[in-house]
Design a protein around this motif. Structure first.
Motif, short mmCIF file in Angstrom:
data_model
loop_
_atom_site.label_atom_id
_atom_site.label_comp_id
_atom_site.label_asym_id
_atom_site.label_seq_id
_atom_site.Cartn_x
_atom_site.Cartn_y
_atom_site.Cartn_z
N UNK A 1 43.45 34.63 12.12
CA UNK A 1 43.02 35.50 11.03
C UNK A 1 42.83 34.66 9.77
N UNK A 2 41.74 34.91 9.05
CA UNK A 2 41.50 34.25 7.78
C UNK A 2 42.05 35.16 6.68
N UNK A 3 43.01 34.61 5.91
CA UNK A 3 43.70 35.40 4.89
C UNK A 3 43.25 34.97 3.50
N UNK A 4 42.85 35.94 2.69
CA UNK A 4 42.56 35.67 1.29
C UNK A 4 43.84 35.53 0.48
N UNK A 5 43.72 35.64 -0.83
CA UNK A 5 44.86 35.54 -1.74
C UNK A 5 45.20 36.92 -2.31
N UNK A 6 46.47 37.08 -2.68
CA UNK A 6 46.92 38.34 -3.29
C UNK A 6 47.06 39.48 -2.31
N UNK A 7 47.25 39.17 -1.02
CA UNK A 7 47.34 40.20 0.02
C UNK A 7 48.73 40.81 0.08
N UNK A 8 48.77 42.09 0.42
CA UNK A 8 50.02 42.76 0.78
C UNK A 8 49.81 43.37 2.16
N UNK A 9 50.58 42.88 3.14
CA UNK A 9 50.52 43.41 4.51
C UNK A 9 51.90 43.97 4.82
N UNK A 10 51.96 45.27 5.04
CA UNK A 10 53.21 46.03 5.02
C UNK A 10 53.80 46.14 6.43
N UNK A 11 54.96 46.72 6.52
CA UNK A 11 55.72 46.88 7.75
C UNK A 11 54.86 47.39 8.90
N UNK A 12 54.96 46.69 10.06
CA UNK A 12 54.36 47.07 11.33
C UNK A 12 52.84 47.18 11.32
N UNK A 13 52.20 46.56 10.35
CA UNK A 13 50.74 46.48 10.39
C UNK A 13 50.33 45.49 11.47
N UNK A 14 49.11 45.66 12.00
CA UNK A 14 48.58 44.76 13.02
C UNK A 14 47.19 44.32 12.58
N UNK A 15 46.97 42.99 12.61
CA UNK A 15 45.66 42.42 12.32
C UNK A 15 45.29 41.53 13.50
N UNK A 16 44.23 41.89 14.21
CA UNK A 16 43.88 41.21 15.46
C UNK A 16 42.96 40.01 15.25
N UNK A 17 42.74 39.30 16.33
CA UNK A 17 42.01 38.03 16.34
C UNK A 17 40.60 38.14 15.76
#
Length: 196
Positions: A90-106
């Protein structure tokens, strides 16, 4: 980390940081009367305050987050709960908030200042523009493109291979079965444009 915002989303961000054993150095808010957990905040944003510290804008509203980001000179950090599952490519930008039990796939690309909220799912090969908010329990199926500053409402579902424009609002619980143009508000199952 410096937290900008003293509302409910800031509480979630602080809770994530605590679960990651990361320290909050200050809570900032533009409201001079703002308090956080009963304590006064450190006031509004100050460019020369603790300049080596990372900052996160802990405000759920996309437009407000975007406006504030334009004036920040600090470097932005990311806040990701340990229970979130994020594919290694996964390509992640800046200033992200990824909260409990979220899923981000390939194959997914996340822009800057995105919120992937509690239990939200973003499937493979999606591209999300800056300042998108995927609300709690929303499902973004594979190969979806979402334009900047768009809200994907709680419990909504975006079917695969669609494009959602910028500055859109997808109402809570909606099922989106076709691509949506910029600046549309959509609600229902199937989702229908109710205003531009």
């Amino acid at each position: 980390m410096i937290i900008y915002g003293a509302g409910g989303h800031a509480k979630v961000v602080c809770s994530i940081l605590a679960d990651c054993d990361r320290k909050v150095t200050a809570i900032l808010d533009d409201n001079p009367n703002a308090t956080f957990n009963g304590m006064p905040t450190a006031g509004g944003y100050q460019p020369h305050f603790d300049t080596n510290e990372l900052i996160i804008i802990a405000i759920g509203d996309n437009t407000t987050r975007k406006t504030i980001a334009q004036h920040i000179v600090h470097s932005f950090g990311n806040v990701i709960h340990p229970s979130a599952v994020i594919a290694s490519d996964t390509v992640l930008g800046n200033g992200l908030v990824i909260v409990h039990r979220a899923v981000v796939q390939t194959g997914t690309i996340l822009g800057n200042h995105i919120i992937v909220n509690t239990g939200a799912i973003i499937d493979h090969d999606c591209i999300l523009g800056d300042f998108v908010h995927v609300a709690p329990g929303a499902v973004v199926c594979g190969n979806v493109r979402i334009g900047e500053n768009t809200l994907i409402g709680a419990g909504s579902t975006i079917l695969p291979n669609l494009e959602i424009g910028k500055n859109c609002i997808i109402g809570a619980g909606s099922v989106i079965t076709r691509s949506i143009p910029d600046c549309a508000t959509v609600w229902g199952n199937p989702g229908r444009i109710i205003r531009f």
